[in-house]
Design a protein around this motif. Sequence first.
Motif, mmCIF file in Angstrom:
data_model
loop_
_atom_site.group_PDB
_atom_site.id
_atom_site.type_symbol
_atom_site.label_atom_id
_atom_site.label_comp_id
_atom_site.label_asym_id
_atom_site.label_seq_id
_atom_site.Cartn_x
_atom_site.Cartn_y
_atom_site.Cartn_z
ATOM 1 N N MET A 2 -10.027 143.721 103.925
ATOM 2 C CA MET A 2 -8.932 143.399 102.886
ATOM 3 C C MET A 2 -9.232 142.112 102.522
ATOM 4 O O MET A 2 -8.878 141.882 101.199
ATOM 5 N N TRP A 3 -9.582 141.070 103.458
ATOM 6 C CA TRP A 3 -9.772 139.538 102.740
ATOM 7 C C TRP A 3 -11.080 139.830 101.767
ATOM 8 O O TRP A 3 -10.878 139.098 100.896
ATOM 9 N N CYS A 4 -12.084 140.659 101.984
ATOM 10 C CA CYS A 4 -13.261 140.706 100.932
ATOM 11 C C CYS A 4 -12.608 141.356 99.851
ATOM 12 O O CYS A 4 -13.064 140.929 98.726
ATOM 13 N N MET A 5 -11.804 142.359 99.689
ATOM 14 C CA MET A 5 -11.118 142.898 98.689
ATOM 15 C C MET A 5 -10.383 141.807 97.927
ATOM 16 O O MET A 5 -10.166 141.821 96.660
ATOM 17 N N TRP A 6 -9.523 140.946 98.401
ATOM 18 C CA TRP A 6 -8.835 140.128 98.066
ATOM 19 C C TRP A 6 -9.623 139.074 97.091
ATOM 20 O O TRP A 6 -9.318 138.589 96.145
ATOM 21 N N CYS A 7 -10.954 138.620 97.429
ATOM 22 C CA CYS A 7 -11.739 137.910 96.798
ATOM 23 C C CYS A 7 -12.335 138.612 95.682
ATOM 24 O O CYS A 7 -12.464 137.972 94.524
ATOM 25 N N ILE A 8 -12.349 139.980 95.488
ATOM 26 C CA ILE A 8 -12.776 140.463 94.237
ATOM 27 C C ILE A 8 -11.663 140.626 93.241
ATOM 28 O O ILE A 8 -11.736 140.300 92.385
ATOM 29 N N GLY A 9 -10.263 140.736 93.884
ATOM 30 C CA GLY A 9 -9.102 140.521 93.155
ATOM 31 C C GLY A 9 -8.922 139.070 92.619
ATOM 32 O O GLY A 9 -8.593 138.866 91.264
ATOM 33 N N HIS A 10 -9.629 137.906 93.435
ATOM 34 C CA HIS A 10 -9.460 136.705 92.947
ATOM 35 C C HIS A 10 -10.364 136.730 91.518
ATOM 36 O O HIS A 10 -10.164 135.834 90.629
ATOM 37 N N ASP A 11 -11.427 137.280 91.483
ATOM 38 C CA ASP A 11 -12.490 137.164 90.568
ATOM 39 C C ASP A 11 -11.556 137.671 89.188
ATOM 40 O O ASP A 11 -11.641 137.336 88.059
ATOM 41 N N ALA A 12 -11.017 138.866 89.502
ATOM 42 C CA ALA A 12 -10.315 139.682 88.380
ATOM 43 C C ALA A 12 -9.113 138.682 87.810
ATOM 44 O O ALA A 12 -8.934 138.851 86.622
ATOM 45 N N GLY A 13 -8.542 137.828 88.709
ATOM 46 C CA GLY A 13 -7.676 136.926 88.199
ATOM 47 C C GLY A 13 -8.179 135.770 87.283
ATOM 48 O O GLY A 13 -7.520 135.225 86.569
ATOM 49 N N HIS A 14 -9.386 135.704 87.533
ATOM 50 C CA HIS A 14 -10.077 134.745 86.815
ATOM 51 C C HIS A 14 -10.846 135.230 85.525
ATOM 52 O O HIS A 14 -11.767 134.598 84.701
ATOM 53 N N ASN A 15 -10.647 136.451 85.394
ATOM 54 C CA ASN A 15 -11.261 137.440 84.106
ATOM 55 C C ASN A 15 -12.837 137.124 84.331
ATOM 56 O O ASN A 15 -13.395 137.072 83.369
ATOM 57 N N THR A 16 -13.480 137.303 85.672
ATOM 58 C CA THR A 16 -14.864 137.275 85.734
ATOM 59 C C THR A 16 -15.302 138.491 86.455
ATOM 60 O O THR A 16 -16.493 138.538 86.900
ATOM 61 N N VAL A 17 -14.525 139.500 86.534
ATOM 62 C CA VAL A 17 -15.014 140.812 86.708
ATOM 63 C C VAL A 17 -15.562 141.443 85.516
ATOM 64 O O VAL A 17 -16.554 142.288 85.646
ATOM 65 N N SER A 18 -15.101 141.223 84.415
ATOM 66 C CA SER A 18 -15.461 141.872 83.040
ATOM 67 C C SER A 18 -15.136 140.994 82.189
ATOM 68 O O SER A 18 -14.042 140.184 82.035
ATOM 69 N N LYS A 19 -15.530 141.077 80.833
ATOM 70 C CA LYS A 19 -15.151 140.340 79.595
ATOM 71 C C LYS A 19 -13.989 141.283 79.066
ATOM 72 O O LYS A 19 -13.416 140.898 77.969
ATOM 73 N N LYS A 20 -13.796 142.333 79.471
ATOM 74 C CA LYS A 20 -12.792 143.169 79.143
ATOM 75 C C LYS A 20 -11.650 142.996 79.868
ATOM 76 O O LYS A 20 -11.701 143.252 80.972
#
Length: 415
Positions: free
Chosen positions: A163-181
């Motif tokens: 869950m912590w590792c998944m939290w880090c992915i959500g953290h990237d999403a919060g910074h709009n760095t998962v995608s440019k969309k």
Amino acid sequence: MMPLLAVKRPGGASLCTAFCFLSALVSSRAFSLHPSSHSSLTVLSVATVDATARVKNIPAYNEPIKKTVTNGGGSNEDKPQLNGGKLDDDVPTLSQLRKMLPKESFEVDTATSLLYFLVDLAAVVSSVGFLDLVVTSDKYHSFPWYEQAMLVAPLQVLAGFAMWCMWCIGHDAGHNTVSKKGWINNVVGEIAHSMCCLTPFHPWKKSHLQHHLNHNHLTNDFSHQWFIREEKDDLHPVFKLSYETRNFQLPLLYIVYLLLGVPDGGHVFFYGRMWDGESMKEKRRGAISVAISMATAGSLWMNMGTADFAVVCMMPWLVLSFWLFMVTYLQHHSDDGKLYTDDTWTFTRGAFETVDRDYGTWVNRMSHHMMDGHVVHHLFFNKVPHYRLEEATSALQKGLEEEGVSHIYKKIDTF
């Protein structure tokens, strides 16, 4: 956030040290130790630095004025950086720092981001699912309670780390760095945070942005709302009580932060400074994340029952919270850590008060370089995705060495 006292220590820190004192000094994006101009990691000696020692004594500057971008790279607007009337001769400008990094560091690849997301999603579903299978088995229920606890504890730690590792992915999403969309970032964030981590994504994203825009500012920083020991007596009685009872709050700290939001504002109930002046549209967007978290928790609770929900979901969630508290604390505290006021703060100066920490190759990778790439992350939080942080950090270290200012970069081997 809960106010804690300023402390300092004489020597280096280790991961074992962090685990030992964490229950006494819990810290996260929700709960942070509040240092004076020199903070660190243990409670062995209490700092007595006077309240006036808030970084007003940086050496005089005898070279041409340098400029710095103060908003994480989102603008080209520069302004001179003053420090109590003295100019900073050490910290390069953000544009200079950006030139030190490879162009590839700023490339956001949606397919790569989604691959990491799907791997972590599979890890959460499989680890929590297996834990549920064990807990609902007849064999498990044939054991006495203490043997049940011993059987599931390793599985809970494993699921919590996933869950912590998944939290880090959500953290990237919060910074709009998962995608440019934007919609992809929102979908990933809602699944990773609102559902898997029971953390309402949009309210968290909102408060976390303010942390990045004001890192290490004495009064403006979010998540780390600092104060110094000499001002303890002036705190609100509720804050004083929070400090005095902190040892007993470990299982509840993240819940308290999300529900009550002291002092940034609520992440479930919308009040406090993070919501001051916000439109109904913004609050409705936050309410969507809250509804997703509530619906996820409620459906799991109803289907599992209270006991199984606590064992299968909430205990791993507390492990997630532990990682979050520990990592955030360690990334923002060092022997020579500094706080700044309006007269001394700049974006880049605050970013270099964060710390890179090495937890070992595999923990670094599985945590998506949240710990060993933290300085670059704070410098370019909305530009560099997690899978570029390792390369970007190496380039930053090299660039700072070539410029003769490597001393401004902090790295500590924590494991």
